[in-house]
Design a protein around this motif. Structure first.
Motif, PDB file in Angstrom:
ATOM      1  N   GLU A 151      -8.640  12.099 -15.298  1.00 23.19           N
ATOM      2  CA  GLU A 151      -8.884  10.699 -15.443  1.00 23.19           C
ATOM      3  C   GLU A 151      -9.230   9.763 -14.409  1.00 23.19           C
ATOM      4  O   GLU A 151     -10.001   8.921 -14.157  1.00 23.19           O
ATOM      5  N   ASP A 152      -8.222   9.890 -13.375  1.00 21.86           N
ATOM      6  CA  ASP A 152      -8.401   9.087 -12.031  1.00 21.86           C
ATOM      7  C   ASP A 152      -9.617   9.462 -11.274  1.00 21.86           C
ATOM      8  O   ASP A 152     -10.208   8.366 -10.685  1.00 21.86           O
ATOM      9  N   PHE A 153     -10.091  10.640 -11.313  1.00 15.47           N
ATOM     10  CA  PHE A 153     -11.612  10.972 -10.564  1.00 15.47           C
ATOM     11  C   PHE A 153     -12.645  10.820 -11.449  1.00 15.47           C
ATOM     12  O   PHE A 153     -13.983  11.147 -10.870  1.00 15.47           O
ATOM     13  N   LYS A 154     -12.471  10.512 -12.767  1.00 20.43           N
ATOM     14  CA  LYS A 154     -13.484  10.572 -13.674  1.00 20.43           C
ATOM     15  C   LYS A 154     -14.340  11.711 -13.452  1.00 20.43           C
ATOM     16  O   LYS A 154     -15.503  11.783 -13.605  1.00 20.43           O
ATOM     17  N   ALA A 155     -13.606  12.859 -13.501  1.00 26.60           N
ATOM     18  CA  ALA A 155     -14.218  13.983 -13.231  1.00 26.60           C
ATOM     19  C   ALA A 155     -14.777  14.646 -14.796  1.00 26.60           C
ATOM     20  O   ALA A 155     -14.123  14.633 -15.765  1.00 26.60           O
ATOM     21  N   GLU A 156     -15.692  15.726 -14.846  1.00 32.06           N
ATOM     22  CA  GLU A 156     -16.106  16.512 -15.793  1.00 32.06           C
ATOM     23  C   GLU A 156     -15.074  17.449 -16.205  1.00 32.06           C
ATOM     24  O   GLU A 156     -14.727  17.649 -17.309  1.00 32.06           O
ATOM     25  N   ASN A 157     -14.451  18.048 -15.233  1.00 32.65           N
ATOM     26  CA  ASN A 157     -13.449  19.073 -15.246  1.00 32.65           C
ATOM     27  C   ASN A 157     -12.345  19.269 -14.201  1.00 32.65           C
ATOM     28  O   ASN A 157     -12.862  18.884 -12.819  1.00 32.65           O
ATOM     29  N   VAL A 158     -11.370  19.500 -14.182  1.00 34.35           N
ATOM     30  CA  VAL A 158     -10.207  19.735 -13.201  1.00 34.35           C
ATOM     31  C   VAL A 158      -9.537  20.991 -13.383  1.00 34.35           C
ATOM     32  O   VAL A 158      -9.061  21.145 -14.504  1.00 34.35           O
ATOM     33  N   THR A 159      -9.364  21.703 -12.540  1.00 36.11           N
ATOM     34  CA  THR A 159      -8.422  22.979 -12.769  1.00 36.11           C
ATOM     35  C   THR A 159      -7.943  23.378 -11.348  1.00 36.11           C
ATOM     36  O   THR A 159      -8.139  22.767 -10.436  1.00 36.11           O
ATOM     37  N   LEU A 160      -7.255  24.440 -11.385  1.00 38.86           N
ATOM     38  CA  LEU A 160      -6.802  25.199 -10.204  1.00 38.86           C
ATOM     39  C   LEU A 160      -7.592  26.492 -10.057  1.00 38.86           C
ATOM     40  O   LEU A 160      -7.876  27.105 -11.110  1.00 38.86           O
TER      41      LEU A 160
END
Length: 234
Positions: A151-160
């Motif tokens: 949400e903070d980075f307005k990302a399409e996807n975030v993972t490790l």
């Protein structure tokens, strides 16, 4: 044709290919508009559009939004700055780009994202608050931390990244001077679906599976996939 002109021409063609333009309209690119290629791409550019109507055709000038960085091609290992953080480019997907921070997330960011003090220690975060076996998708980092980063980075996807994915990266990208989590559960050194331990990466970039207990703490280096249109020009 100059290098800059080629880049902007490529941006125009790529934007058209990716549906930025109305498919019911015909873009008329006149020779007089060639200056568009030589100028810095702005948030909005005007093009002449021929549109079919019941009465025939109408020709009008309309603003077309074009992401300013859509014309730039990146390669793995490139370093850029976004949202005041330094990132390695992991993969350029044409309209989106996968980024990995050059360092683990700072204590300031971790405090912002993780309000439960039990789940953090400085810049380090617990994978889980339990000693029972869990899957990656049941972990605290997956369920609570990553959605806030997204949400903070307005990302399409975030993972490790997984242990295996990190091991394929060059050593200068793997190593960040701190230990950090992977998304790989392990038991007795072997990846499994659920486990009480998760593989982690050491400060020098070596991977470990021996004692990365999920209730322990490590740094976080999220892989963030964002639209190239969001990249800041710095």
């Amino acid at each position: 044709m100059s290098k800059q002109r080629k880049l902007y021409k490529k941006a125009y063609e790529r934007a058209k290919k990716n549906g930025i333009y109305d498919p019911t309209s015909i873009i008329i690119h006149q020779e007089a508009e060639i200056d568009y290629y030589r100028q810095k791409i702005k948030d909005y550019e005007t093009h002449h559009v021929l549109t079919r109507t019941q009465e025939g055709f109408t020709l009008e000038a309309v603003p077309i939004s074009i992401p300013p960085n859509i014309c730039i091609n990146f390669k793995q290992g490139d370093i850029l700055t976004h949202k005041s953080l330094e990132w390695y480019v992991i993969k350029d997907n044409e309209t989106t780009i996968d980024l990995l921070p050059t360092k683990v997330l700072s204590e300031e960011l971790i405090k912002k994202y993780v309000t439960d003090e039990i789940m953090r220690n400085g810049f380090e975060v617990r994978m889980a608050d339990t000693i029972r076996p869990i899957s990656w998708k049941d972990s605290f980092i997956y369920k609570v931390l990553l959605p806030k980063i997204k949400e903070d980075f307005k990302a399409e996807n975030v993972t490790l990244l997984s242990k295996e994915e990190i091991e394929t990266l060059p050593s200068e990208i793997k190593a960040c001077g701190e230990w950090y989590w992977t998304s790989t559960p392990v038991e007795y050194g072997c990846p499994v679906e659920c486990a009480t331990r998760f593989a982690y990466i050491g400060a020098s970039g070596d991977s470990y599976t021996d004692w990365g207990g999920a209730s322990g703490v490590c740094g976080v280096r999220p892989l963030v996939s964002i639209s190239k249109g969001l990249l800041e020009e710095e």
